[in-house]
Write a protein that holds these residues in place. Structure first.
Motif, PDB file in Angstrom:
ATOM      1  N   ARG A  17      -9.045   0.680  13.355  1.00 20.58           N
ATOM      2  CA  ARG A  17      -9.787  -0.431  13.965  1.00 20.58           C
ATOM      3  C   ARG A  17      -9.392  -0.601  15.421  1.00 20.58           C
ATOM      4  NH1 ARG A  17     -10.570  -4.876   9.453  1.00 20.58           N
ATOM      5  NH2 ARG A  17     -11.505  -5.811  11.259  1.00 20.58           N
ATOM      6  N   GLU A  18     -10.160  -1.407  16.121  1.00 19.59           N
ATOM      7  CA  GLU A  18      -9.906  -1.647  17.540  1.00 19.59           C
ATOM      8  C   GLU A  18      -8.490  -2.179  17.765  1.00 19.59           C
ATOM      9  OE1 GLU A  18     -11.763  -4.258  21.189  1.00 19.59           O
ATOM     10  OE2 GLU A  18     -13.078  -3.637  19.562  1.00 19.59           O
ATOM     11  N   GLU A  19      -8.022  -3.033  16.861  1.00 23.47           N
ATOM     12  CA  GLU A  19      -6.672  -3.588  17.043  1.00 23.47           C
ATOM     13  C   GLU A  19      -5.583  -2.513  16.919  1.00 23.47           C
ATOM     14  OE1 GLU A  19      -7.164  -5.234  12.581  1.00 23.47           O
ATOM     15  OE2 GLU A  19      -8.378  -5.700  14.322  1.00 23.47           O
ATOM     16  N   ASN A  20      -5.863  -1.427  16.193  1.00 24.34           N
ATOM     17  CA  ASN A  20      -4.899  -0.325  16.110  1.00 24.34           C
ATOM     18  C   ASN A  20      -4.811   0.427  17.436  1.00 24.34           C
ATOM     19  OD1 ASN A  20      -6.327  -0.094  13.024  1.00 24.34           O
ATOM     20  ND2 ASN A  20      -4.115  -0.350  13.156  1.00 24.34           N
ATOM     21  N   TYR A  60      -2.648  -0.517   9.050  1.00 21.78           N
ATOM     22  CA  TYR A  60      -3.906   0.195   8.878  1.00 21.78           C
ATOM     23  C   TYR A  60      -4.548  -0.235   7.572  1.00 21.78           C
ATOM     24  CZ  TYR A  60      -2.193   3.066  12.667  1.00 21.78           C
ATOM     25  OH  TYR A  60      -1.726   3.489  13.874  1.00 21.78           O
ATOM     26  N   ARG A  80      -6.252  -0.706  20.768  1.00 19.61           N
ATOM     27  CA  ARG A  80      -6.022  -1.540  21.952  1.00 19.61           C
ATOM     28  C   ARG A  80      -4.781  -2.410  21.849  1.00 19.61           C
ATOM     29  NH1 ARG A  80     -11.653  -3.022  24.729  1.00 19.61           N
ATOM     30  NH2 ARG A  80     -12.679  -1.098  24.193  1.00 19.61           N
ATOM     31  N   GLU A  81      -4.549  -2.965  20.664  1.00 19.12           N
ATOM     32  CA  GLU A  81      -3.418  -3.883  20.497  1.00 19.12           C
ATOM     33  C   GLU A  81      -2.209  -3.209  19.855  1.00 19.12           C
ATOM     34  OE1 GLU A  81      -5.012  -7.289  18.449  1.00 19.12           O
ATOM     35  OE2 GLU A  81      -6.825  -7.196  19.669  1.00 19.12           O
ATOM     36  N   LYS A  82      -2.330  -1.918  19.586  1.00 18.61           N
ATOM     37  CA  LYS A  82      -1.242  -1.132  18.989  1.00 18.61           C
ATOM     38  C   LYS A  82      -0.761  -1.699  17.652  1.00 18.61           C
ATOM     39  CE  LYS A  82      -0.961   1.421  22.733  1.00 18.61           C
ATOM     40  NZ  LYS A  82      -2.108   2.210  22.965  1.00 18.61           N
ATOM     41  N   SER A  83      -1.682  -2.278  16.881  1.00 18.48           N
ATOM     42  CA  SER A  83      -1.327  -2.794  15.557  1.00 18.48           C
ATOM     43  C   SER A  83      -0.905  -1.635  14.668  1.00 18.48           C
ATOM     44  CB  SER A  83      -2.526  -3.507  14.923  1.00 18.48           C
ATOM     45  OG  SER A  83      -2.235  -3.832  13.577  1.00 18.48           O
ATOM     46  N   LYS A  84       0.184  -1.809  13.957  1.00 17.62           N
ATOM     47  CA  LYS A  84       0.696  -0.753  13.089  1.00 17.62           C
ATOM     48  C   LYS A  84       0.292  -0.959  11.641  1.00 17.62           C
ATOM     49  CE  LYS A  84       4.281   0.358  16.215  1.00 17.62           C
ATOM     50  NZ  LYS A  84       5.282   1.257  16.491  1.00 17.62           N
TER      51      LYS A  84
END
Length: 158
Positions: free
Chosen positions: A100-103, A111, A105-109
């Protein structure tokens, strides 16, 4: 504590919140008298290359467990964490992740699993001949799915 599922509005299928004794949908702006219950399992997947935090939502979790939240809820007391959820621990699965975009742009770990199947990912190349093998028009640098993950542990609370 029921941390392995969430309540879902039966009209818009968005997550609903329990307010007092009622379930309320912020999207529809209504009380949902009999909300659906959908899985939301947080798992740690790992292999020799590392580990990932993955959320198994309703469809992949149902595929793994072969039961719905309601079916599991009928089998256990309300205060007990369902042992059937631990049945997927330490098994090998192939998981298709939703990036997803947050993974990005926001480097969300964290998934989300889009699909899951038991066992390692295997492609059969034995039946391909040179004529049936697709050749790219220009050189490409795609990365194959070389890793499979097995679910090490599940957390009741996240």
């Amino acid at each position: 504590m029921d941390t392995w599922f969430h309540h879902v509005c039966t009209s818009c299928y968005n997550e609903s919140k329990i307010v007092g004794t009622d379930c309320y949908c912020n999207i529809c702006k209504r009380i949902v008298p009999h909300p659906d219950k959908w899985f939301e399992l947080w798992v740690l997947a790992s292999d020799e290359t590392g580990q990932l935090d993955i959320m198994l939502e309703n469809v992949p979790a149902r595929k793994c467990l072969g039961k719905s939240v309601r079916e599991i809820g009928e089998m256990i007391p309300k205060v007990q964490f369902p042992q059937i959820l631990k049945s997927i621990e330490n098994k090998e699965y192939t998981i298709k992740l939703l990036i997803r975009e947050e993974n990005i742009r926001e480097k969300s770990k964290l998934y989300r699993a889009k699909d899951i199947m038991e066992g390692p990912y295997m492609e059969e190349y034995d039946n391909l001949t040179e004529e049936t093998h697709i050749k790219p028009i220009q050189e490409s640098y795609g990365e194959g799915s070389g890793s499979t993950y097995h679910l090490d542990s599940m957390s009741e609370n996240n």
